[in-house]
Design an enzyme around this catalytic site. Structure first.
Site, PDB file in Angstrom:
ATOM      1  N   ASP A 170       0.405  -3.180   8.718  1.00 52.55           N
ATOM      2  CA  ASP A 170      -1.057  -3.135   8.796  1.00 52.55           C
ATOM      3  C   ASP A 170      -1.611  -4.553   8.917  1.00 52.55           C
ATOM      4  OD1 ASP A 170      -0.500  -0.532   8.234  1.00 52.55           O
ATOM      5  OD2 ASP A 170      -1.758  -0.398   6.436  1.00 52.55           O
TER       6      ASP A 170
ATOM      7  N   HIS B 258       0.853  -1.178   0.000  1.00 59.34           N
ATOM      8  CA  HIS B 258       0.000   0.000   0.000  1.00 59.34           C
ATOM      9  C   HIS B 258       0.897   1.239   0.000  1.00 59.34           C
ATOM     10  CE1 HIS B 258      -3.886  -2.041   1.656  1.00 59.34           C
ATOM     11  NE2 HIS B 258      -3.867  -1.998   0.337  1.00 59.34           N
TER      12      HIS B 258
ATOM     13  N   ASP C 276       1.068   4.073   1.392  1.00 60.80           N
ATOM     14  CA  ASP C 276       1.576   4.729   2.608  1.00 60.80           C
ATOM     15  C   ASP C 276       2.724   3.962   3.256  1.00 60.80           C
ATOM     16  OD1 ASP C 276      -0.510   2.831   3.215  1.00 60.80           O
ATOM     17  OD2 ASP C 276      -0.645   3.632   5.253  1.00 60.80           O
TER      18      ASP C 276
HETATM   19 ZN   LIG Z   1      -1.083   1.673   6.046  1.00 61.16          ZN
HETATM   20 ZN   LIG Z   2      -2.360  -1.113   4.299  1.00 62.91          ZN
END
Ligand SMILES: [Zn+2]
Ligand SMILES: [Zn+2]
Length: 337
Positions: A208, A64, A66
């Site tokens: 995450d 992802h 980020d």
């Molecule tokens: Zn994240």
């Molecule tokens: Zn993520």
């Protein structure tokens, strides 16, 4: 050997005025490993006072934006600086294609990238320690990473060594490194002067994830667990939809794993850090919510417990004077808004 974890970016999804997106630096002795590399990581390094560190490896928990958008800038700057040392980049399947796509942005690099699409298991071995990946549960393929030190030799019993006729000096060192030595006609074996092997330290970083059993297994007995806490528990449903954790869930994982210190990251700007800490601390007392550039020092067990240093200590302060250390469980005083 020193072991420090520096929070380079602690925001979820988007940066805020005071928090960058995900990046956590783990420095152990001479090895420097970055877990995730959110947008602006190179500037966060500079702002941290650590300078633009020459990393040995970058471990990406998942793909992802980020967690990886800081890569092009960092790689480009390394190139401009004329770096020649290889850089390992480890991440889940899809990493090679991502780096291929970034090639057009980054251009030719004067140093080799050792790209590894990792499966759970050993991903890096560095000077008496290994980094292992474990599967986490997110909306895309995702991995957590655990730094696991090799066991250390047992405590050296000086009195026992002297009683066996061994004099202080190089012979002590040889025994400590597992060598049998001769003193006159007699042999002295390491087990005669060493206690049982001592466990190494371990630091676990989830990236995450929803709360999951694999994190508990990886973090069992760890000195430090860095777990995401994107939501508070009254939004647990939203956490399930987006495959994230609430602060309470992260604390449950820490309690089940019996870690010494839980550090919560990947914070949403919708919640105050003190709310996040309060919710987690009701379940697991040794919880901290670091701000960017805070550091956790992880000493060997006989020297104490992990300690959060707000603002950091190893960064270059005014006149190079380290800031005063804070006690265990210290929470950053200023909330982000
Ligand atoms: Zn994240
Ligand atoms: Zn993520």
């Amino acid at each position: 050997m020193d072991l420090w974890v520096t929070f380079i970016g602690t925001a979820a999804s988007v940066p805020t005025a005071s928090r960058g997106t995900s990046a956590t630096l783990v420095v152990r002795g001479g090895s420097r490993v970055l877990v995730d590399c959110g947008e602006g990581t190179q500037r966060q390094f500079l702002r941290s006072g650590l300078g633009l560190i020459d990393l040995d490896a970058i471990l990406l928990t998942h793909l992802h934006g980020d967690h990886y958008l800081g890569l092009p800038g960092l790689l480009k700057t390394y190139a401009l600086r004329g770096r020649t040392e290889p850089l390992a980049i480890v991440g889940p399947p899809g990493l090679a294609a991502l780096l291929g796509a970034l090639q057009a942005v980054v251009g030719r690099l004067p140093f080799p990238l050792d790209v590894e699409e990792a499966q759970p298991g050993l991903v890096l071995a560095l000077d008496g320690a290994s980094w292992e990946a474990f599967p986490t549960r997110h909306s895309v393929r995702s991995l957590g990473f655990a730094l696991i030190e090799d066991p250390r030799p047992g405590m050296f019993d000086v009195a026992a060594a002297r009683a066996l006729g061994v004099s202080a000096g190089p012979l002590f060192g040889r025994l400590q490194h597992g060598e049998t030595i001769r003193v006159g006609d007699a042999e002295v074996r390491p087990e005669q002067v060493l206690g049982p092997p001592r466990a190494g330290r371990s630091v676990v970083i989830t990236g995450d994830t929803e709360p999951c059993e694999a994190t508990i297994v990886a973090a069992t007995g760890a000195e430090l667990l860095v777990h995401e806490a994107t939501f508070l528990d009254d939004e647990r449903e939203r956490a399930r939809e987006t495959r994230h954790s609430t602060a309470r869930e992260a604390a449950d994982v820490a309690r089940s794993a019996g870690v010494q210190l839980l550090a919560l990251t990947h914070l949403s700007s919708r919640f105050l850090p003190r709310e996040i800490r309060k919710e987690a601390a009701a379940v697991f007392g040794e919880t901290v919510v670091p701000r960017d550039f805070d550091q956790v020092e992880v000493p060997f067990a006989e020297r104490g417990v992990p300690i959060l240093h707000p603002g950091g200590v190893t960064r270059r302060g005014p006149a190079g004077v380290p800031q005063a250390a804070a006690g265990p469980g210290t929470v950053s005083p200023e909330p982000d808004l």
